[in-house]
Design a protein around this motif. Structure first.
Motif, PDB file in Angstrom:
ATOM      1  N   ILE A  37     -17.923  81.480 131.641  1.00 34.84           N
ATOM      2  CA  ILE A  37     -18.210  80.681 132.762  1.00 34.84           C
ATOM      3  C   ILE A  37     -18.706  81.441 133.777  1.00 34.84           C
ATOM      4  CG2 ILE A  37     -17.476  78.966 134.583  1.00 34.84           C
ATOM      5  CD1 ILE A  37     -15.105  78.133 132.550  1.00 34.84           C
ATOM      6  N   ILE A  38     -19.875  81.194 134.376  1.00 34.20           N
ATOM      7  CA  ILE A  38     -20.513  82.153 135.477  1.00 34.20           C
ATOM      8  C   ILE A  38     -20.295  81.219 136.569  1.00 34.20           C
ATOM      9  CG2 ILE A  38     -22.424  83.431 136.142  1.00 34.20           C
ATOM     10  CD1 ILE A  38     -21.018  84.354 133.555  1.00 34.20           C
ATOM     11  N   ILE A  39     -19.742  81.965 137.488  1.00 31.33           N
ATOM     12  CA  ILE A  39     -19.728  81.008 138.951  1.00 31.33           C
ATOM     13  C   ILE A  39     -20.048  82.032 140.149  1.00 31.33           C
ATOM     14  CG2 ILE A  39     -17.852  79.834 138.028  1.00 31.33           C
ATOM     15  CD1 ILE A  39     -15.864  81.191 140.153  1.00 31.33           C
ATOM     16  N   ASN A  40     -20.313  80.860 141.125  1.00 31.32           N
ATOM     17  CA  ASN A  40     -20.594  81.645 142.559  1.00 31.32           C
ATOM     18  C   ASN A  40     -20.211  80.806 143.477  1.00 31.32           C
ATOM     19  OD1 ASN A  40     -22.724  82.002 144.907  1.00 31.32           O
ATOM     20  ND2 ASN A  40     -23.091  83.846 143.463  1.00 31.32           N
ATOM     21  N   ASP A  41     -19.915  81.414 144.783  1.00 28.40           N
ATOM     22  CA  ASP A  41     -19.378  80.731 145.782  1.00 28.40           C
ATOM     23  C   ASP A  41     -19.848  80.594 147.137  1.00 28.40           C
ATOM     24  OD1 ASP A  41     -18.768  83.171 146.739  1.00 28.40           O
ATOM     25  OD2 ASP A  41     -16.679  83.002 146.918  1.00 28.40           O
ATOM     26  N   GLY A  42     -21.109  81.318 146.891  1.00 25.81           N
ATOM     27  CA  GLY A  42     -22.282  81.234 148.217  1.00 25.81           C
ATOM     28  C   GLY A  42     -21.988  82.789 148.869  1.00 25.81           C
ATOM     29  N   SER A  43     -20.970  83.627 148.870  1.00 30.86           N
ATOM     30  CA  SER A  43     -20.693  84.778 149.587  1.00 30.86           C
ATOM     31  C   SER A  43     -21.697  85.943 149.107  1.00 30.86           C
ATOM     32  CB  SER A  43     -19.279  85.198 149.440  1.00 30.86           C
ATOM     33  OG  SER A  43     -18.799  85.629 147.919  1.00 30.86           O
ATOM     34  N   THR A  44     -22.127  85.932 148.035  1.00 33.16           N
ATOM     35  CA  THR A  44     -23.065  87.207 147.463  1.00 33.16           C
ATOM     36  C   THR A  44     -23.835  86.306 146.303  1.00 33.16           C
ATOM     37  OG1 THR A  44     -23.036  89.271 146.538  1.00 33.16           O
ATOM     38  CG2 THR A  44     -21.096  87.180 145.836  1.00 33.16           C
ATOM     39  N   LYS A  46     -24.489  87.897 143.804  1.00 35.02           N
ATOM     40  CA  LYS A  46     -23.866  88.173 142.310  1.00 35.02           C
ATOM     41  C   LYS A  46     -22.816  87.079 141.914  1.00 35.02           C
ATOM     42  CE  LYS A  46     -24.213  93.437 142.912  1.00 35.02           C
ATOM     43  NZ  LYS A  46     -23.364  94.536 142.642  1.00 35.02           N
ATOM     44  N   ASN A  47     -22.901  86.769 140.736  1.00 37.24           N
ATOM     45  CA  ASN A  47     -21.700  85.946 140.062  1.00 37.24           C
ATOM     46  C   ASN A  47     -20.601  86.503 139.562  1.00 37.24           C
ATOM     47  OD1 ASN A  47     -23.983  83.926 140.716  1.00 37.24           O
ATOM     48  ND2 ASN A  47     -24.871  84.520 138.802  1.00 37.24           N
ATOM     49  N   LEU A  48     -19.739  85.769 139.221  1.00 36.84           N
ATOM     50  CA  LEU A  48     -18.349  86.385 138.685  1.00 36.84           C
ATOM     51  C   LEU A  48     -18.239  85.531 137.218  1.00 36.84           C
ATOM     52  CD1 LEU A  48     -15.741  88.122 138.760  1.00 36.84           C
ATOM     53  CD2 LEU A  48     -14.695  85.955 139.872  1.00 36.84           C
ATOM     54  N   GLN A  49     -17.934  86.637 136.105  1.00 34.38           N
ATOM     55  CA  GLN A  49     -17.832  86.085 134.940  1.00 34.38           C
ATOM     56  C   GLN A  49     -16.207  85.457 134.639  1.00 34.38           C
ATOM     57  OE1 GLN A  49     -20.052  87.176 131.449  1.00 34.38           O
ATOM     58  NE2 GLN A  49     -18.451  88.295 130.921  1.00 34.38           N
ATOM     59  N   ILE A  50     -16.050  84.480 134.087  1.00 39.87           N
ATOM     60  CA  ILE A  50     -14.808  84.057 133.753  1.00 39.87           C
ATOM     61  C   ILE A  50     -14.647  83.966 132.260  1.00 39.87           C
ATOM     62  CG2 ILE A  50     -13.038  82.248 133.962  1.00 39.87           C
ATOM     63  CD1 ILE A  50     -14.396  81.552 136.697  1.00 39.87           C
ATOM     64  N   ILE A  51     -13.792  84.539 131.653  1.00 39.76           N
ATOM     65  CA  ILE A  51     -13.419  84.491 130.193  1.00 39.76           C
ATOM     66  C   ILE A  51     -12.588  83.293 129.770  1.00 39.76           C
ATOM     67  CG2 ILE A  51     -12.806  86.102 128.199  1.00 39.76           C
ATOM     68  CD1 ILE A  51     -15.298  86.776 129.735  1.00 39.76           C
ATOM     69  N   LEU A  52     -12.755  82.652 129.097  1.00 34.10           N
ATOM     70  CA  LEU A  52     -11.771  81.785 128.719  1.00 34.10           C
ATOM     71  C   LEU A  52     -10.703  82.269 127.528  1.00 34.10           C
ATOM     72  CD1 LEU A  52     -13.953  78.291 128.626  1.00 34.10           C
ATOM     73  CD2 LEU A  52     -12.754  79.191 130.335  1.00 34.10           C
ATOM     74  N   SER A  53      -9.616  81.861 127.595  1.00 34.29           N
ATOM     75  CA  SER A  53      -8.829  82.301 126.420  1.00 34.29           C
ATOM     76  C   SER A  53      -8.496  81.241 125.343  1.00 34.29           C
ATOM     77  CB  SER A  53      -7.315  82.511 127.023  1.00 34.29           C
ATOM     78  OG  SER A  53      -7.052  81.489 127.859  1.00 34.29           O
TER      79      SER A  53
END
Length: 464
Positions: A37-44, A46-53
């Motif tokens: 999952i690639i998410i962004n909150d508007g602060s930058t 760049k995105n943060l990648q989330i790894i599902l387990s």
């Protein structure tokens, strides 16, 4: 207690967050291979990648808002240094995939014209996020710049009965109440307008406060549907007592350079993204925002009189075989084509300060020179955009000012207070106006001013 962080905080600290349990919230930008999952909150940018387990029962769609808790781990991928290993996820809102397919939120490139059609959604796009963060930083630094130099921030009225520029291109304010008779339609009991500038009122303030600046919305009813004009825009207008034209020019150049320097130093990620992509948006080859900005910082601005500019333009017409649309002659108002050729071609991209304009093409309040033909006005011209700042030394002499008002057949009854200022300790004073939105357009490299304004207002256009 598990702390919540913005994505910018997490990515800025990088590996220092390794093995740290935290909470982050944002909007889904993409969902890949059923595990990323690639998410962004508007602060930058760049995105943060989330790894599902594990596999999720809910179908994750682009644009959905989520809250995730997990542990930051070093990433083995090439596109990011760290990623978040998911422990827990909460869905605030899942977006219908059929709706996404018809919107600018879907993960593909859209034209800027398309984003203007869905103006309420474009804050969720990467490009508009970059522009808004840069716009915010410019605004912040402007206040910091003047505050450090002991300028007082003044709120001048939006509604006025004085036409500062004398052009008549202003919005009139009337009452729409059906109960009122036609002969009493003016809400303020007289003709009133949306202001095109806070300058005249600012001159009242500096006669006791020394130096002030205004920063607020202004309005112009000019029916100009170009890529550089708005009907509602923001202006930055410093006004300083005991300042002559040379002082005014020096302040303006310093102000522009330090603002650009601040943006390069503090918004480089957003600038780099725009620098990488703006070439295809503007359909121009070898276009570099950063290169243009660095040139402005590197060189002192050229300073030439209006008369010298006319000679240069005439010479260009003869020797370079350039055919300007608008003919060149002394007394003409410089057009965008003249301004841009002067800066971009003749002075190789270095900004130009043009000063001492003919009095016939400038407003009544500008100080008359000894030649009785020119006034102490100045414009700063930038590449790509043309005029970025306009200013002048103001006329402090009562008799000359009243003669100028009478010659231009302006209404003295609405300017009595402005004239009165010249009877109570009048001093030499100067100021300038910066079109804030146009400055944002220049720094971000965008081709259309509508793309740097949250909710643009132009002739015939109020989308939201």
């Amino acid at each position: 207690m598990i702390n919540k962080y913005s994505i910018k905080e997490i990515l800025d600290k990088g590996i220092l967050f390794e093995n740290k349990k935290l909470i982050v919230e944002g909007w889904v930008r993409s969902f890949r291979h059923s595990m990323f999952i690639i998410i962004n909150d508007g602060s930058t940018v760049k995105n943060l990648q989330i790894i599902l387990s594990r596999n999720l029962k809910k179908k994750i769609t682009v644009g959905s808002s989520i809250r995730v808790m997990g542990i930051i781990k070093k990433s083995f991928g090439n596109e990011q240094d760290i990623e978040l290993k998911l422990y827990e996820i909460k869905f605030y809102s899942l977006v219908d995939n059929n709706i996404i397919q018809k919107s600018i939120i879907q993960p593909k490139t859209h034209s800027l014209e398309k984003t203007r059609e869905q103006i309420h959604l474009r804050f969720q796009t990467t490009i508009f996020g970059c522009i808004m963060r840069i716009r915010n930083s410019i605004s912040f630094f402007i206040h910091e710049y003047f505050n450090k130099r002991h300028f007082l921030y003044l709120h001048t009225p939006i509604i006025t009965y004085s036409d500062c520029e004398g052009t008549g291109q202003i919005f009139q304010v009337i009452s729409t109440s059906k109960k009122e008779k036609d002969d009493n339609k003016y809400f303020f009991n007289r003709k009133s307008y949306l202001s095109v500038s806070g300058q005249l009122e600012a001159e009242c303030a500096i006669m006791g406060l020394g130096k002030i600046y205004t920063f607020g919305p202004v309005f112009r009813a000019e029916n100009s549907n170009t890529k550089r004009h708005l009907s509602e825009f923001w202006m930055v207008e410093p006004e300083i007592a005991f300042y002559h034209l040379e002082d005014n020019i020096n302040l303006a150049e310093n102000f522009l350079k330090l603002t650009i320097r601040y943006i390069i130093d503090n918004c480089i990620e957003d600038l780099s993204f725009l620098n990488k992509n703006v070439e295809k948006w503007n359909k121009k080859k070898n276009f570099s925002i950063l290169k243009i900005l660095e040139i402005i910082l590197k060189f002192s601005f050229y300073r030439v009189t209006y008369t010298e500019v006319i000679k240069i333009l005439k010479k260009i017409e003869k020797t370079k075989n350039v055919n300007f649309i608008y003919p060149v002659y002394w007394g003409m108002d410089l057009q965008s084509e003249h301004e841009r050729y002067l800066v971009e071609e003749y002075f190789n991209g270095i900004p130009v300060v043009v000063f001492n304009y003919p009095s016939s093409i400038k407003p009544f309040y500008m100080r008359m020179n000894d030649d009785k033909k020119t006034v102490r006005a100045m414009d700063i011209l930038f590449p790509r955009i043309g005029e970025i700042i306009g200013g002048s030394q103001r006329e402090e002499r009562y008799e000359i000012l009243i003669n100028r008002i009478e010659k231009l057949k302006l209404n003295i009854d609405t300017l009595w207070w402005y004239l009165d200022l010249r009877k109570f300790g009048s001093v030499p004073h100067s100021g300038f106006g910066l079109g804030f939105d146009r400055f944002v357009q220049f720094i971000t490299g965008m081709n259309n001013i509508r793309d740097v304004v949250p909710f643009p207002r132009t002739p015939g256009y109020t989308k939201l």
